[in-house]
Design an enzyme around this catalytic site. Structure first.
Site, mmCIF file in Angstrom:
data_model
loop_
_atom_site.group_PDB
_atom_site.id
_atom_site.type_symbol
_atom_site.label_atom_id
_atom_site.label_comp_id
_atom_site.label_asym_id
_atom_site.label_seq_id
_atom_site.Cartn_x
_atom_site.Cartn_y
_atom_site.Cartn_z
ATOM 1 N N ARG A 50 43.631 36.574 41.480
ATOM 2 C CA ARG A 50 44.005 36.970 40.110
ATOM 3 C C ARG A 50 45.487 36.707 39.871
ATOM 4 O O ARG A 50 45.893 36.305 38.779
ATOM 5 C CB ARG A 50 43.647 38.441 39.871
ATOM 6 C CG ARG A 50 43.793 38.854 38.419
ATOM 7 C CD ARG A 50 43.205 40.232 38.146
ATOM 8 N NE ARG A 50 43.965 41.297 38.788
ATOM 9 C CZ ARG A 50 43.644 42.593 38.728
ATOM 10 N NH1 ARG A 50 42.581 42.988 38.043
ATOM 11 N NH2 ARG A 50 44.377 43.494 39.341
ATOM 12 N N LYS A 63 47.941 39.341 34.079
ATOM 13 C CA LYS A 63 48.636 40.569 34.483
ATOM 14 C C LYS A 63 50.122 40.222 34.511
ATOM 15 O O LYS A 63 50.700 39.927 35.556
ATOM 16 C CB LYS A 63 48.110 41.036 35.852
ATOM 17 C CG LYS A 63 48.254 42.528 36.037
ATOM 18 C CD LYS A 63 47.372 43.021 37.151
ATOM 19 C CE LYS A 63 47.805 44.393 37.616
ATOM 20 N NZ LYS A 63 47.836 45.425 36.601
ATOM 21 N N GLU A 74 40.083 48.565 26.525
ATOM 22 C CA GLU A 74 40.324 49.194 27.833
ATOM 23 C C GLU A 74 41.390 50.266 27.656
ATOM 24 O O GLU A 74 41.938 50.431 26.563
ATOM 25 C CB GLU A 74 40.774 48.149 28.850
ATOM 26 C CG GLU A 74 42.076 47.450 28.466
ATOM 27 C CD GLU A 74 42.520 46.401 29.483
ATOM 28 O OE1 GLU A 74 42.141 46.483 30.657
ATOM 29 O OE2 GLU A 74 43.286 45.508 29.077
HETATM 30 N N1 PMP Z 1 43.435 47.273 32.777
HETATM 31 C C1 PMP Z 1 44.765 47.235 32.858
HETATM 32 C C2 PMP Z 1 45.541 46.958 31.626
HETATM 33 C C3 PMP Z 1 45.413 47.451 34.087
HETATM 34 O O1 PMP Z 1 46.747 47.414 34.167
HETATM 35 C C4 PMP Z 1 44.633 47.737 35.230
HETATM 36 C C5 PMP Z 1 45.305 48.039 36.539
HETATM 37 N N2 PMP Z 1 45.641 46.874 37.220
HETATM 38 C C6 PMP Z 1 43.241 47.771 35.104
HETATM 39 C C7 PMP Z 1 42.669 47.529 33.859
HETATM 40 C C8 PMP Z 1 42.362 48.004 36.293
HETATM 41 O O2 PMP Z 1 42.352 46.864 37.114
HETATM 42 P P1 PMP Z 1 42.162 46.965 38.690
HETATM 43 O O3 PMP Z 1 40.845 47.624 38.913
HETATM 44 O O4 PMP Z 1 42.184 45.554 39.146
HETATM 45 O O5 PMP Z 1 43.282 47.785 39.203
#
Ligand code: PMP
Length: 286
Positions: free
Chosen positions: A52, A151, A184
């Site tokens: 990622r 990200k 989200e």
């Molecule tokens: N959405 C956002 C905006 C985030 O910052 C995160 C944390 N990384 C998540 C969802 C959850 O992703 P992950 O399960 O990969 O931590």
């Protein structure tokens, strides 16, 4: 012992771990990052996190100055020297120091930073009693402007939403996309359960493709649930039997109130608790 921070192949004491104030990561949020977690000495889905990170970097046309396997080794080294077996790992890659202008071509030396630290968790009570969240007015970044799949170091969109949530007394906040659909939370993905169907917004809703989200989708299927990645509205959340959030730091956390409406019977539901347990076992390699 001072925490050791890995920067471009060298370990520095936390107090001396520094990068240039001309770094475009600081000046413009120009860079990408990952948050990973280590359980009993094992990093959960490290390859997926590294992939990622590379995808995020590619999306912003940032060439990483090391190979995925070198990053893997560097993460292991940082955990080893800091003697962290259970903790959180932050990998940050900046565009590097440049001029005060935007031009990324004038930057040099992307900085790769690895911080391994103890994890700051939500209080245990919140896992027992469940979270209350609110929908905020801040819309998740439009995908055509800045894809939430990246990200990136620019988290202002999420921070503005977080501020609004905190002002309303909630530690996490729900963000909609520009169509008014559920996207989200500020740092977590969202799931709802209704009549043993587990639903979560699709990636096309404009979300980060969470690694915990992917794991929970798999665990849901293993548990015999029907799992759907479908657009959701606030209505779907309000009428859900159960709701929970997923994230590297949060793992699986129940939500019992949304916009002051009680979800289900107001207690963490059986599907949420089962998935939480399954996730715990998966993360601990059981
Ligand atoms: N959405 C956002 C905006 C985030 O910052 C995160 C944390 N990384 C998540 C969802 C959850 O992703 P992950 O399960 O990969 O931590």
């Amino acid at each position: 012992m001072s925490l050791k921070i890995w920067i471009n192949g060298k370990l520095h004491d936390k107090e001396d771990a520094k990068i240039s104030v001309y770094d475009h990561g600081l000046l413009y949020g120009d860079g990408v990052f990952e948050g990973l977690r280590c359980y009993s000495g094992r990093v959960f889905r490290i390859d997926e996190h590294i992939e990622r990170l590379w995808d995020s970097a590619q999306a912003i046309r940032l060439e990483l100055p090391l190979t995925p396997s070198a990053l893997h080794e560097a993460i292991d080294e940082t955990l080893r020297v800091n003697e962290i077996h259970d903790g959180y790992i932050r990998v940050v890659v900046t565009r590097g120091a440049g001029t005060l202008g935007l031009d990324p071509n004038l930057t040099a030396d992307p900085q790769v930073i690895i911080i391994a630290d103890r994890i700051a968790l939500y209080p245990e009570e919140l896992y027992e009693s469940g979270l209350e969240i609110v929908t905020v007015s801040v819309i998740r970044n439009h995908q055509a402007a800045l894809s939430p799949r990246i990200k990136s170091l620019n988290y202002l969109n999420n921070i503005l939403a977080k501020i609004e949530g905190l002002k309303a007394g909630c530690v996490e906040a729900l963000m909609l996309n520009s169509h008014g659909e559920v996207a989200e939370c500020t740092g977590d993905n969202i799931f709802v359960v209704r009549r043993r169907v587990l639903s979560t917004p699709p990636v096309e809703a404009g979300i980060l493709e969470g690694i915990t989200r992917d794991a929970v989708i798999e665990l849901g299927r293993e548990a015999g649930l029907e799992v759907r990645e479908v657009p959701l509205t606030k209505h779907d959340v309000y009428i859900a039997d159960e709701c929970f959030l997923t994230g590297t730091a949060a793992e699986v956390i129940p939500v019992v109130k949304v916009d002051s409406r009680t979800i289900g019977n107001g207690q963490p539901g059986p599907v949420t608790c089962d998935l939480r347990e399954r996730f715990f076992k998966l993360a601990h390699g059981e």
